[in-house]
Write a protein that holds these residues in place. Structure first.
Motif, PDB file in Angstrom:
ATOM      1  N   CYS A   4      -3.197  -4.927  -4.340  1.00 31.85           N
ATOM      2  CA  CYS A   4      -3.719  -4.414  -3.072  1.00 31.85           C
ATOM      3  C   CYS A   4      -5.190  -4.763  -2.915  1.00 31.85           C
ATOM      4  O   CYS A   4      -5.624  -5.184  -1.845  1.00 31.85           O
ATOM      5  CB  CYS A   4      -3.571  -2.893  -3.005  1.00 31.85           C
ATOM      6  N   GLN A   5      -5.950  -4.584  -3.988  1.00 33.05           N
ATOM      7  CA  GLN A   5      -7.384  -4.858  -3.899  1.00 33.05           C
ATOM      8  C   GLN A   5      -7.641  -6.327  -3.612  1.00 33.05           C
ATOM      9  O   GLN A   5      -8.465  -6.677  -2.769  1.00 33.05           O
ATOM     10  CB  GLN A   5      -8.071  -4.456  -5.204  1.00 33.05           C
ATOM     11  N   LEU A   6      -6.905  -7.191  -4.328  1.00 32.81           N
ATOM     12  CA  LEU A   6      -7.115  -8.627  -4.124  1.00 32.81           C
ATOM     13  C   LEU A   6      -6.723  -9.028  -2.709  1.00 32.81           C
ATOM     14  O   LEU A   6      -7.410  -9.800  -2.049  1.00 32.81           O
ATOM     15  CB  LEU A   6      -6.293  -9.420  -5.144  1.00 32.81           C
ATOM     16  N   GLU A   9      -1.914  -1.747  -7.606  1.00 33.83           N
ATOM     17  CA  GLU A   9      -3.245  -1.421  -7.093  1.00 33.83           C
ATOM     18  C   GLU A   9      -4.150  -2.648  -7.143  1.00 33.83           C
ATOM     19  O   GLU A   9      -4.917  -2.899  -6.217  1.00 33.83           O
ATOM     20  CB  GLU A   9      -3.841  -0.255  -7.888  1.00 33.83           C
ATOM     21  N   LYS A  10      -4.014  -3.419  -8.234  1.00 26.13           N
ATOM     22  CA  LYS A  10      -4.831  -4.640  -8.321  1.00 26.13           C
ATOM     23  C   LYS A  10      -4.447  -5.606  -7.204  1.00 26.13           C
ATOM     24  O   LYS A  10      -5.298  -6.180  -6.549  1.00 26.13           O
ATOM     25  CB  LYS A  10      -4.610  -5.297  -9.690  1.00 26.13           C
ATOM     26  N   VAL A  28       0.826  -1.193   0.000  1.00 26.95           N
ATOM     27  CA  VAL A  28       0.000   0.000   0.000  1.00 26.95           C
ATOM     28  C   VAL A  28       0.873   1.260   0.000  1.00 26.95           C
ATOM     29  O   VAL A  28       0.590   2.230  -0.697  1.00 26.95           O
ATOM     30  CB  VAL A  28      -0.967   0.000   1.199  1.00 26.95           C
ATOM     31  N   LEU A  74       1.738   0.805 -11.348  1.00 27.39           N
ATOM     32  CA  LEU A  74       0.615   1.231 -10.504  1.00 27.39           C
ATOM     33  C   LEU A  74      -0.572   0.293 -10.678  1.00 27.39           C
ATOM     34  O   LEU A  74      -1.193  -0.114  -9.694  1.00 27.39           O
ATOM     35  CB  LEU A  74       0.214   2.667 -10.852  1.00 27.39           C
ATOM     36  N   ALA A  75      -0.852  -0.049 -11.946  1.00 28.84           N
ATOM     37  CA  ALA A  75      -1.981  -0.949 -12.205  1.00 28.84           C
ATOM     38  C   ALA A  75      -1.756  -2.273 -11.491  1.00 28.84           C
ATOM     39  O   ALA A  75      -2.658  -2.798 -10.839  1.00 28.84           O
ATOM     40  CB  ALA A  75      -2.144  -1.172 -13.702  1.00 28.84           C
ATOM     41  N   ASN A 116       2.039   1.626  -3.377  1.00 27.18           N
ATOM     42  CA  ASN A 116       0.909   2.070  -4.194  1.00 27.18           C
ATOM     43  C   ASN A 116       0.711   3.578  -4.081  1.00 27.18           C
ATOM     44  O   ASN A 116       0.565   4.274  -5.079  1.00 27.18           O
ATOM     45  CB  ASN A 116      -0.334   1.325  -3.692  1.00 27.18           C
ATOM     46  N   LYS A 117       0.761   4.074  -2.857  1.00 27.20           N
ATOM     47  CA  LYS A 117       0.546   5.518  -2.653  1.00 27.20           C
ATOM     48  C   LYS A 117       1.654   6.315  -3.318  1.00 27.20           C
ATOM     49  O   LYS A 117       1.411   7.363  -3.920  1.00 27.20           O
ATOM     50  CB  LYS A 117       0.511   5.825  -1.155  1.00 27.20           C
ATOM     51  N   ARG A 143       1.197   6.242  -7.066  1.00 32.04           N
ATOM     52  CA  ARG A 143       0.044   7.026  -7.493  1.00 32.04           C
ATOM     53  C   ARG A 143       0.366   8.508  -7.465  1.00 32.04           C
ATOM     54  O   ARG A 143       0.025   9.250  -8.378  1.00 32.04           O
ATOM     55  CB  ARG A 143      -1.161   6.716  -6.603  1.00 32.04           C
TER      56      ARG A 143
END
Lengths: 217, 103
Positions: A154-156, A151-152, A45, A147-148, A48-49, A52
């Motif tokens: 992280c979501q999973l 981020e994916k 994360v 990033l893609a 990710n930040k 982003r």
């Protein structure tokens, strides 16, 4: 905590003891899984930040250049310049297993051999601001793809952590106490039965003695 | 092999065509919603959507959250950054941890 609705028998007791053991082991394993997932997730994360922030900054830059290019050139000229892209990107996804979460790993391929070959126009009739805009976009492209991916992931991971957390909590606060209570209930019931059998036997013995020898204890 | 798509208002995404991304210019949320069906087919690894469009599609985008691909990534458009992207990251943290501890 409610006691499970079971017959207080020895067989049930052995079953429950086995179940409790499994639940305890499962709880420990799931807790370890949750902790490890959480550790990886927090690292991701943060990454990710960071990505982003960088990508958003880059896109803002590119938009600024694009706005200037638009003000210098006519819309049709820009359209013509960007109409036929020379470059095309494709991505290969390999699946990776991280603590039983299937996460994607991207590998980028470019159609043209030189990945910097992205100007789809001659430089004679276009403004250099358009070059700048395309350049700043291409600079952040690797970050955009990273990033893609991040981020994916992280979501999973987030949804897996949520599931694992619920399981750990259910085991810790519902299942294990329930089993413990029920085992205690059955043990007590069985002990009680044993005691009542003993007293009954003693009583019967007394009665038989009394009948045979007129003997009172 | 998967492709990468960019969807949003035309002015915001035109530059991405030069990089080799596939662009889907849309004027309305309706149009964007139709395009989402194309993305759901699994040909795209990542779809970048401008924040302005993404905000109108939040219910639909929820569907893609737990799917392997495509990864739906909101990006700021030409009208500026609305912070939806960062909010999405915080949402993941909140889902996993229970509260947003990294802000």
């Amino acid at each position: 905590m409610a006691v499970l609705n079971v017959n207080p028998t020895r067989m049930e007791l052995t079953n429950l003891k086995r179940k409790l053991l499994t639940a305890r082991r499962g709880h420990k394993l799931l807790k370890d899984k949750r902790d490890e997932l959480m550790r990886q997730f927090l690292d991701l994360v943060r990454e990710n930040k960071r990505l982003r922030a960088r990508v958003e900054e880059g896109i803002r830059d590119a938009n600024r250049h694009m706005a200037i290019a638009r003000s210098v050139m006519r819309d049709e000229e820009i359209d013509v310049a960007l109409m036929m892209p020379v470059q095309s990107v494709s991505v290969d996804i390999t699946e990776k297993n991280a603590m039983s979460v299937i996460i994607p790993e991207y590998k980028t391929f470019f159609r043209s051999a030189d990945e910097n070959d992205m100007y789809s126009y001659g430089y004679a009739f276009t403004s250099c601001d358009l070059d700048n805009a395309v350049k700043s976009l291409s600079d952040i492209m690797p970050d955009m793809i990273r990033l893609a991916e991040t981020e994916k992931t992280c979501q999973l991971m987030a949804s897996e952590i949520e599931k694992t957390r619920r399981r750990v909590n259910a085991l810790e606060h519902i299942m294990i106490p329930q089993y413990e209570e029920t085992i205690k209930y059955i043990t007590m019931k069985l002990d009680e039965n044993e005691r009542s059998t003993t007293t009954r036997l003693m009583k019967v013995k007394d009665m038989m003695l009394e009948k045979a020898h007129n003997y009172t204890a | 092999m998967y492709k990468i798509a960019v969807m949003g208002d035309r002015d915001s995404i035109y530059g991405f065509a030069a990089l080799g991304f596939e662009i889907f210019p849309v004027d309305s949320v309706e149009q964007a919603r139709k395009n989402l069906k194309t993305f759901a087919d699994g040909e795209y690894a990542a779809v970048y959507i401008t924040e302005a469009v993404a905000s109108g599609l939040s219910a639909e985008l929820e569907f893609f959250r737990e799917k392997m691909n495509p990864a739906i990534i909101p990006i700021p458009g030409i009208t500026g950054n609305t912070g939806i992207g960062m909010k999405n990251v915080s949402k993941s943290v909140e889902q996993a941890v229970g509260s947003d501890i990294i802000s």
